[in-house]
Design an enzyme around this catalytic site. Structure first.
Site, PDB file in Angstrom:
ATOM      1  N   THR A 293      63.616 -67.489  -9.902  1.00  0.00           N
ATOM      2  CA  THR A 293      64.265 -66.653  -8.892  1.00  0.00           C
ATOM      3  C   THR A 293      64.799 -67.498  -7.751  1.00  0.00           C
ATOM      4  O   THR A 293      64.290 -68.576  -7.482  1.00  0.00           O
ATOM      5  CB  THR A 293      63.278 -65.646  -8.281  1.00  0.00           C
ATOM      6  OG1 THR A 293      62.296 -66.384  -7.539  1.00  0.00           O
ATOM      7  CG2 THR A 293      62.592 -64.820  -9.343  1.00  0.00           C
ATOM      8  N   SER A 294      65.807 -66.979  -7.077  1.00  0.00           N
ATOM      9  CA  SER A 294      66.339 -67.651  -5.891  1.00  0.00           C
ATOM     10  C   SER A 294      66.693 -66.600  -4.847  1.00  0.00           C
ATOM     11  O   SER A 294      67.159 -65.518  -5.188  1.00  0.00           O
ATOM     12  CB  SER A 294      67.595 -68.448  -6.259  1.00  0.00           C
ATOM     13  OG  SER A 294      68.191 -68.950  -5.076  1.00  0.00           O
ATOM     14  N   PRO A 295      66.485 -66.930  -3.565  1.00  0.00           N
ATOM     15  CA  PRO A 295      66.945 -66.028  -2.504  1.00  0.00           C
ATOM     16  C   PRO A 295      68.414 -66.293  -2.167  1.00  0.00           C
ATOM     17  O   PRO A 295      68.975 -65.624  -1.306  1.00  0.00           O
ATOM     18  CB  PRO A 295      66.049 -66.415  -1.322  1.00  0.00           C
ATOM     19  CG  PRO A 295      65.840 -67.884  -1.512  1.00  0.00           C
ATOM     20  CD  PRO A 295      65.806 -68.120  -3.015  1.00  0.00           C
ATOM     21  N   ASP A 410      68.327 -74.558  -5.379  1.00  0.00           N
ATOM     22  CA  ASP A 410      67.695 -74.273  -4.088  1.00  0.00           C
ATOM     23  C   ASP A 410      67.363 -75.558  -3.350  1.00  0.00           C
ATOM     24  O   ASP A 410      67.175 -75.569  -2.146  1.00  0.00           O
ATOM     25  CB  ASP A 410      66.392 -73.484  -4.290  1.00  0.00           C
ATOM     26  CG  ASP A 410      66.652 -72.056  -4.725  1.00  0.00           C
ATOM     27  OD1 ASP A 410      67.767 -71.563  -4.501  1.00  0.00           O
ATOM     28  OD2 ASP A 410      65.734 -71.438  -5.287  1.00  0.00           O
TER      29      ASP A 410
END
Ligand code: NAG
Ligand code: NAG
Ligand code: NAG
Ligand code: NAG
Ligand code: NAG
Ligand code: NAG
Ligand code: NAG
Ligand code: NAG
Ligand code: NAG
Length: 728
Positions: A293-295, A410
């Site tokens: 996941t990544s923000p 990221d």
């Protein structure tokens, strides 16, 4: 009560009245215990917060593993939040879940916490029922991990960071324990929109199409569900997967990234006048299957000034720009608003807060049933087991693949040393450990890890001490129909789904929970054993696959182990689970090159805390302005001021100065600058960006420092700016 009467009346109506009357007292005890087990709906609940912030200057930060990311001040303090859930009548049936604003759980930290808990509480909180989970944030203080690999960029072990985490978690548990009282729990979920994005979508696509099709409405290549356990008016614990990488690698102010920010925003919305960390309502934003996941929800783009691909999306499969990873950076929703990701951080925090608020504002399903826990150690090097299709499988001693060095969108590139001796000779820790370079992998190890090309054969690197863990913690908590899988690493989205589904099916098949069984994953917790991808994602060898250290069968081994332990979550489990030996203690022999503070001095003719640059007195400030004062400083490593603050904004209220902001308000920053190493001089900037809605009035800034003379003991001092005016 009604069910108790029904139970008792059934006994009285039995066909053997004489016998029944004789045995009535024991039948009634039986009714009580049966109903407690079946319909336990009141729990003993405790919640507590404490400060775990290590040295905020001259220390490497943890997460991006970047040698250059040495901290220089504070944005928001890191906290631990403890949640105790127990059965009111049986103290042994109790769990404590700690959600800490750190990058990952750690074996050494956990061991020290368990020793502290044993001293204070005997056998109440143990390796079985205590979980140290992390928010997986990447802007906290580093140097606390026990294994060598994650210590390389922090120049070894940093005892001050470790102690702050250990003592802070113990304090959070003490506070939760002191607050224990009965209450009820409820459970629900909702969809979080715009909160995460898959950063390795091409690896996700390697999973079978039929399996992917099952999740198109649940976020497709991301889990978009937030699950939440409500403690009513006292707080909540939620799970949602998103990397704590909203704040970029080039920031050097210690912070807590999006989950710590979400907790601050939620807690301060309930108790706006309490100082951060001093609220009674505890908001738990825990991490889930975070691996891929990544923000950075806008995607990843090339930051390559002068190149034709500048500003273009990175090459999809390799996340490269012009053939290298360095320029490929993910962008959060507030990308254009500042250079370090602080706006994106608050936006990703806010979507999580909104989801939690909508759940806390609705009627959730009551939780009923027993509280149970199970924990074993599992040596993942050479662990053999049987796959569901009957084929024998085994894990391998740890190894990192080449893509591990490529990092992620990221934070491109990891562990500076992988770029070769030539570019890493600035790192003195690496100079020491490079002679112990990981052994050349054997043919068996190469075959076992295939198709991973091995870069670092860490499972065979035990000098000067183990580079990676071999033995991990396998742990599960059951609270009624909710089961928490406490994971020693970062599961990818699909890996998390497979593990949850397998455990849920086993819970139902074993009659431990009915169809309402609800399973969440939490981590990285307890031990950090890097990533866990599916076998198909592993074959693609993106960063997450390259960092799946125990080989292609890693996930299947965990699925086998967690499901095999499900019977120990029964109301009346039989026997005890088989455990491998606990991992060896490494902390006491850890290398540490991080030197202490030598001394502090004020420039000639000046004193500590003296104002060097004052606030503006001639005109009034207004919302949006930043008030700045600079002081003669001293090294904040002299006193971490845990549970306290390095600064305050004071307002003059009825003739008395009242602190209204601390160093943990996101509107304030504390920055320390070394002026001269030889003279021991330094300066401190205290900044406050005035929030809209700040009452008009008279204010001042204060700085709280501690100086260390060459000879003698550390002493505290205070610096105070001039008064200034904030206009409406
Ligand atoms: C959300 O909760 C409902 C009710 O328990 C459940 O049916 C559903 O599967 C949950 N969603 C997810 C993604 O877990
Ligand atoms: C990129 O990844 C996708 C999905 O895994 C795959 O179908 C495609 O062949 C890959 N492209 C290249 C150039 O490797
Ligand atoms: C924290 O809260 C307690 C109780 O409300 C209060 O007495 C104390 O002064 C507060 N501490 C700080 C630092 O605000
Ligand atoms: C920090 O890193 C981000 C992401 O790479 C970049 O966009 C930004 O310009 C950098 N900030 C500074 C001040 O260099
Ligand atoms: C794993 O097995 C290999 C091959 O049998 C052996 O060389 C190695 O020492 C084992 N490693 C561990 C950690 O048990
Ligand atoms: C069982 O599954 C494994 C992993 O997917 C696979 O490698 C193996 O070939 C399968 N065995 C059989 C007999 O299908
Ligand atoms: C570093 O690498 C460059 C190019 O490969 C080489 O010219 C140089 O001599 C190397 N420097 C050292 C200190 O080895
Ligand atoms: C604090 O203010 C000073 C002076 O305007 C500025 O140079 C510095 O970058 C500010 N610090 C932060 C963290 O915003
Ligand atoms: C600041 O305010 C205090 C309290 O009113 C007052 O005693 C003091 O003289 C003021 N200081 C300055 C420099 O104006």
């Amino acid at each position: 009560m009604l069910r108790y009467i029904i139970c008792a009346s059934r006994i009285l109506a039995s066909p053997h009245p004489a016998m029944t009357r004789l045995l009535l007292p024991s039948f009634l005890v039986l009714c009580t215990s049966v109903l407690n087990a079946v319909a336990q709906s009141q729990y003993l609940l405790g919640l507590g917060i404490a400060d775990i912030t290590g040295p905020v200057v001259e220390t490497n930060m943890m997460g991006y593993a970047s040698l250059g990311q040495t901290d220089s001040g504070l944005h928001q303090r890191q906290r631990a939040r403890a949640f105790i859930i127990g059965e009111p009548n049986t103290p042994a049936n109790r769990v404590v879940f700690v959600n800490a604003d750190i990058a990952m759980g750690d074996t050494g930290v956990r061991r020290a916490i368990l020793a502290g808990l044993a001293t204070k509480y005997g056998t109440l909180y143990t390796a079985q029922n205590f979980a140290l989970s992390s928010t997986h944030q990447h802007s906290g203080v580093g140097g606390y991990l026990e294994n060598l690999l994650p210590q390389i960029t922090s120049l070894g072990f940093v005892p001050q960071t470790y102690d702050a985490i250990v003592q802070g978690v113990l304090l959070a548990v003490d506070r939760a324990h002191a607050s224990l009282k009965t209450g009820s729990l409820s459970l629900g979920n909702t969809t979080v929109t715009g909160g995460n994005r898959n950063r390795s979508p091409t690896a996700y696509l390697a999973n079978p199409a039929a399996e992917r099709a099952m999740y198109v409405n649940e976020g497709d290549d991301q889990d978009t569900t937030m699950s939440l356990l409500s403690f009513g008016s006292r707080g909540f614990l939620s799970w949602f997967p998103v990397h704590g990488t909203s704040i970029y690698e080039n920031n050097t102010l210690v912070s807590s990234d999006n989950k710590g920010m979400a907790a601050y925003l939620y807690e301060s919305s309930i108790e706006p006048n309490a100082m951060p960390g001093n609220q009674t309502f505890v908001a738990g934003f825990a991490q889930a299957n975070v691996g891929d996941t990544s923000p950075n929800t806008l995607g990843a783009f090339c930051e390559s000034p002068g190149q034709p691909y500048d500003g273009q999306p990175c090459q999809a499969n390799s996340s490269t720009c012009g053939g290298t990873v360095e320029d490929c950076h993910g962008r959060g929703p507030g990308f254009t608003l500042d250079a370090f990701g602080f706006h994106s951080n608050e936006m990703i925090a806010q979507v999580q807060v909104n989801a939690a608020k909508s759940l806390m504002g609705s009627t959730l399903a009551p939780v009923t049933g027993s509280v149970r826990s199970v924990h074993v150690y599992l040596d993942m090097a050479n662990h053999t087991f049987t796959l569901p299709n009957g084929t024998a499988a085994q894990t391998c001693p740890a190894a990192m693949g080449f893509s591990f060095a490529g990092g992620t969108t990221d934070g491109p590139g990891s562990f500076d040393f992988v770029q070769g001796d030539n570019s890493t000779s600035q790192n003195p820790f690496w100079e020491i450990v490079k002679s112990f370079i990981t052994p050349i992998p054997s043919a068996a190890q190469v075959a076992c890890q295939a198709p991973k090309p091995i870069l670092l054969n860490t499972g065979y690197a035990t000098f000067p001490y183990a580079w990676s863990p071999s033995t991990v913690d396998i742990q599960m908590f059951k609270v009624g129909n909710l089961v928490m899988l406490i994971i020693p690493g970062e599961l990818t989205t699909m890996a998390g789904r497979r593990l949850r589904a397998a455990v849920r099916a086993q819970l139902i098949a074993s009659n431990i929970i009915d169809n309402s069984a609800y399973v969440v994953v939490a981590g990285p917790a307890n031990t950090y054993a890097h990533y866990i991808t599916t076998r198909e994602e592993y074959a693609v060898q993106r960063y997450e696959g390259a960092s799946t250290i125990f080989g292609p069968s890693t996930l299947d081994a965990y699925i086998d182990k967690y499901t095999s332990l499900v019977p120990f979550l029964a109301d009346a489990p039989t026997g005890t689970p088989v455990s491998d030996a606990a991992p060896p203690e490494l902390t006491s022999g850890a290398l540490s090159l991080n030197t202490g503070v030598v001394f502090d001095a004020a420039p000639i003719g000046k004193s500590f805390g003296q104002v060097l640059i004052d606030v503006v007195k001639s005109a009034a400030y207004k919302a949006g302005d930043t008030v700045v004062a600079q002081f003669v400083g001293a090294n904040p490593r002299n006193n971490l001021r845990l549970e306290g603050t390095f600064l305050s904004v004071d307002q003059l209220v009825s003739g008395a100065w009242t602190p209204v902001r601390s160093d943990s308000h996101p509107s304030t920053t504390y920055q320390w600058t070394r002026v001269s190493t030889i003279l021991g001089t330094s300066s401190v900037n205290v900044n406050w960006t005035i929030e809209s809605g700040t009452p008009a009035g008279t204010y001042r800034l204060r700085y709280f420092g501690d100086s260390k003379p060459l000879i003698g003991s550390i002493s505290a001092f205070t610096g105070t700016s001039s008064n200034f005016t904030v206009a409406a």
